[in-house]
Design an enzyme around this catalytic site. Structure first.
Site, PDB file in Angstrom:
ATOM      1  N   THR A 167       0.852  -1.184   0.000  1.00  0.00           N
ATOM      2  CA  THR A 167       0.000   0.000   0.000  1.00  0.00           C
ATOM      3  C   THR A 167       0.887   1.232   0.000  1.00  0.00           C
ATOM      4  O   THR A 167       1.562   1.536   0.988  1.00  0.00           O
ATOM      5  CB  THR A 167      -0.916   0.023   1.233  1.00  0.00           C
ATOM      6  OG1 THR A 167      -1.784  -1.113   1.201  1.00  0.00           O
ATOM      7  CG2 THR A 167      -1.774   1.288   1.253  1.00  0.00           C
ATOM      8  N   LYS A 242      -7.061   1.903  -2.873  1.00  0.00           N
ATOM      9  CA  LYS A 242      -6.702   1.328  -1.577  1.00  0.00           C
ATOM     10  C   LYS A 242      -6.669   2.399  -0.485  1.00  0.00           C
ATOM     11  O   LYS A 242      -7.113   2.169   0.640  1.00  0.00           O
ATOM     12  CB  LYS A 242      -5.346   0.628  -1.675  1.00  0.00           C
ATOM     13  CG  LYS A 242      -4.832   0.061  -0.352  1.00  0.00           C
ATOM     14  CD  LYS A 242      -5.792  -0.978   0.230  1.00  0.00           C
ATOM     15  CE  LYS A 242      -5.407  -1.378   1.660  1.00  0.00           C
ATOM     16  NZ  LYS A 242      -4.105  -2.042   1.731  1.00  0.00           N
ATOM     17  N   LYS A 310      -0.325   5.537   8.662  1.00  0.00           N
ATOM     18  CA  LYS A 310       0.387   5.849   7.415  1.00  0.00           C
ATOM     19  C   LYS A 310      -0.583   5.986   6.249  1.00  0.00           C
ATOM     20  O   LYS A 310      -0.472   6.909   5.432  1.00  0.00           O
ATOM     21  CB  LYS A 310       1.427   4.755   7.127  1.00  0.00           C
ATOM     22  CG  LYS A 310       2.180   4.890   5.809  1.00  0.00           C
ATOM     23  CD  LYS A 310       1.613   4.004   4.707  1.00  0.00           C
ATOM     24  CE  LYS A 310       1.718   2.534   5.053  1.00  0.00           C
ATOM     25  NZ  LYS A 310       1.196   1.688   3.935  1.00  0.00           N
TER      26      LYS A 310
END
Length: 360
Positions: A167, A242, A310
């Site tokens: 990701t 995502k 994150k």
């Protein structure tokens, strides 16, 4: 973002998906001619998708993709953490020829014991394999493993493919893609929706973008590791999807945490709240799965809190790039940052509730 295709895996894994030497759908795959060359995909993937109606799969993708197909090549896997290990293990169990690498070599031992080969660097893995997957923790790691000293790029070339399932933000994905393509190899970004248990069960959701011919070739491998896959066009679209998904997930968990604590403060049983929520319109598997352990103050790691923070940070950057306000996600991000400061980085992202307990 344009139209996309959704290809769902049958509920039962059939021998059709096995990566055995008996595979017939791609028997000519690894001839001297680069094996990803499919004439029907000479156009840009995004232009291909824009020219067809949604779900018209069989007329646009080969039978191998539409029906499951087989893969008889050598598969590399870089990064054996919470997600990478079960993903690679599922490939091994399906009969694939898998070569692994991890910064900490001891994390490779379990897979080597199950039949995987080992190489000493990402470059060596990529050089010895036809397709290489990478599952890294953050954008910097993804770039280092792909493009750094002894990175995968040094082992790539015509006839090979690189599939990054990490990701990362779109800019990082595009940068890696350019480096891979400069070698003559093909690139596909394929971040996954799902955490540890779905990875173990082969129930991940792949959000792919990039070279359509590589997507078609690795579809049987994605079918082994996941329950469905979406092709979203140009590189960057998979990363964006995502980040949007994880932005929603992180915000939901922050709100759920507030509800659990509020119910307890006003004298209600938070366990009953979990049950009530699970039977209503806002029911979500995440609440039913995480709620009971959160009430007990336990956070077994399926998706580390530091990774959720994150992803929220990257989602804020994505929103900023198109001047889209996302105030709920911004507030949630601050809560996850507070939880990190209290030492919960490596625990499950549901530990965000601890930041609220600290009255921050």
């Amino acid at each position: 973002m344009g139209r996309f295709l959704s290809l769902s895996k049958p509920s039962t894994k059939l021998p059709l998906y096995a990566c055995s030497s008996m595979a017939v759908a791609l028997t000519s795959t690894f001839s001297p001619r680069p094996f990803f060359q499919f004439p029907r995909f000479k156009r840009n993937p995004s232009s291909l998708l824009n020219s067809i109606a949604p779900f018209s799969v069989s007329s646009q993708l080969s039978n191998a993709t539409a029906e499951g197909g087989s893969f008889s090549g050598r598969v590399g896997f870089l990064g054996l953490g919470i997600m990478g290990t079960p993903m690679a293990l599922n490939l091994i169990k399906a009969g694939c020829d898998v070569t692994v690498w991890n910064r900490t070599k001891s994390k490779c031992d379990q897979l080597i014991n199950q039949g995987a080969k080992y190489q000493a660097s990402p470059a060596d893995v990529a050089s010895s394999c036809d397709v290489t997957f990478a599952m890294l923790a953050d954008p910097q790691s993804a770039v280092d493993i792909a493009c750094g000293v002894n990175g995968a790029v040094k082992g790539m070339g015509p006839g090979k493919g690189y599939v990054d399932v990490s990701t990362v933000d779109g800019a990082t994905s595009k940068s890696i893609s350019e480096s891979i393509k400069e070698t003559g190899a093909l690139f596909l970004e394929a971040p996954v929706s799902g955490s540890k248990k779905p990875a173990e069960d082969g129930q991940l959701i792949f959000l792919t973008a990039g070279d359509a011919s590589l997507y078609e070739t690795v579809a049987p491998l994605l079918n082994i590791m996941g329950k469905s896959k979406f092709y979203l066009g140009e590189v960057g679209n998979g990363a964006a999807m995502k980040l949007v998904v994880n932005m929603i997930m992180g915000s939901m968990m922050a709100s759920f945490s507030e509800g659990l604590l509020l119910s307890e403060k006003v004298g209600l049983d938070p366990n009953v709240l979990v049950e009530v929520v699970s039977q209503g319109a806002i029911s979500a598997p995440m609440f039913s799965l995480k709620g009971p352990s959160m009430v007990q103050g336990k956070y077994p790691t399926a998706f580390p809190l530091k990774h959720q923070q994150k992803d929220l940070r990257l989602a804020l950057g994505l929103a900023e790039s198109v001047s889209q306000p996302i105030p709920m996600a911004a507030a949630a991000n601050e809560l996850y940052k507070a939880a990190k400061s209290h030492g919960f980085s490596d625990q499950d992202f549901s530990a965000v509730v601890e930041a609220l307990k600290a009255n921050l």
